[in-house]
Design a protein around this motif. Structure first.
Motif: not given
Length: 388
Positions: A164-173
């Motif tokens: 989830r954190r990786l997905e959120a980080a990718e979405r934010e990027r």
């Protein structure tokens, strides 16, 4: 290959058959003490306990209670070689894996305690030492299963949280990248649109007058060269900001209200009777407000040069207590010019509206009074917003 719709039921049936077979083999191979033979009642009781494993994945607590009750019944029958691990092991594990670890640990403790009277008072009673040793062994096994399930659950939760954190980080990027692209598009539009429009106008004047009025053509070409130098200077400054290279030269400061004179002068050079009026104390404006006001005027003047065929243009800027008021009006084609607002994401007046709204302000544009000409008005807060 087994289809997905049959895979789950097959796993459930396999669990039930495996648990039942394990209990039957343990009972058949046991020679610990005289007890009940493996008759039909015994086999049926063990099969009933094993059947609870079939629902362990779907209703773990129900399966655990059913297996525990069945285990108590089988213990009352004094089945040989019977251990609680195969009877309730699957249910303990799935219950703890589903997050009900206290259900699993409590049931394990209750089963160990209930095992004592069956061992001491049953057929061929064991000595207290033997019963205590068996209970300690069974208790350790039963406690280990929920703990192992909790470890698996924790690792699974950690993987899911990491995903989830990786997905959120990718979405934010991706959002930052999109915002940066939009900002870059706006900056390039702001830098180039005005000067390219001025270049086009003066190039047209030079082409029209080069035969009949060489002096006017020469003056227009001079204006083209000056606008070209301005465009290259602004473009280099923008590129330096986008690169943000360490050790490089400091980028030129962004334009502010002091650059409005040049914008109005470019309109005059294109043959428009342009006037500028600035009121109030503009020295205390925050840089973002001054830059946004400059960009609004720049876009409005560019559109007047490009679309309207206006003869006159008036720019008014007034610094009030809490906001900067900007108004640009011309007497050109007005609403008849359908393409007057430059459309597209990140450019033209819609892009300017986004800039103004980002500072908490408002921008409006449309036909002037009586449907004649075109008017652009902006209200831009010039104080820093209070910290929350």
């Amino acid at each position: 290959m087994i289809s997905r719709e049959w895979r789950g039921p097959l796993i459930d049936v396999s669990l039930a058959v495996g648990v039942t077979a394990l209990m039957l083999l343990a009972a058949a191979a046991s020679g610990d003490r005289p007890s009940r033979p493996l008759d039909g009642v015994t086999v049926g009781a063990l099969a009933a306990v094993g059947a609870c494993a079939a629902i362990a994945r779907h209703a773990p607590r129900t399966a655990l209670v059913g297996a525990a009750v069945g285990y108590a019944a089988v213990m009352a029958l004094d089945v040989p070689g019977f251990s609680p691990a195969p009877a309730v092991g699957v249910q303990l594990f799935t219950t703890a894996l589903a997050g009900h670890r206290w259900w699993a640990l409590g049931t394990a403790g209750a089963l160990v305690v209930l095992e004592l009277p069956a061992r001491v008072l049953g057929t061929g009673p064991e000595t207290p030492v033997e019963a205590a040793a068996d209970m300690a062994e069974h208790g350790a096994i039963l406690a280990l299963l929920p703990l192992l399930a909790e470890l698996v659950r924790s690792r699974r939760a950690l993987r899911e949280e990491t995903a989830r954190r990786l997905e959120a980080a990718e979405r934010e990027r991706r959002q930052r990248t999109a915002a940066e692209r939009l900002r870059t598009a706006r900056d390039l539009h702001d830098v180039l649109a005005h000067t390219v429009t001025v270049i086009g106008i003066h190039a047209g004047v030079a082409a029209h007058s080069i035969d009949g009025d060489p002096e006017q053509a020469k003056e227009a070409i001079g204006q083209v060269r000056a606008a070209n130098r301005e465009a290259m200077r602004d473009l280099r400054s923008t590129i330096r900001v986008l690169r943000a290279s360490p050790g490089g030269r400091e980028p030129e400061p962004p334009p502010g209200l002091s650059g409005l004179d040049d914008l109005v002068a470019s309109a005059r050079a294109a043959g428009i009777d342009a006037a500028l009026e600035v009121r109030g104390d503009t020295e205390v404006l925050r840089p973002a407000a001054a830059l946004t006001a400059y960009r609004v005027v720049q876009e409005a003047v560019t559109n007047a040069l490009r679309h309207s065929g206006a003869a006159s243009l008036r720019v008014e800027v007034a610094a009030e207590d809490d906001a900067l008021l900007v108004a640009v009006a011309d007497d050109g084609a007005g609403a008849s010019a359908a393409d007057r607002p430059s459309e597209g994401s990140g450019s033209g007046l819609p892009g300017m509206a986004e800039r103004v709204e980002a500072l908490g302000g408002e921008l409006a544009y449309g036909p002037g009074d009586g449907g004649r000409g075109w008017s652009v008005r902006a209200r831009i807060p010039h104080r820093e917003p209070p910290e929350r």
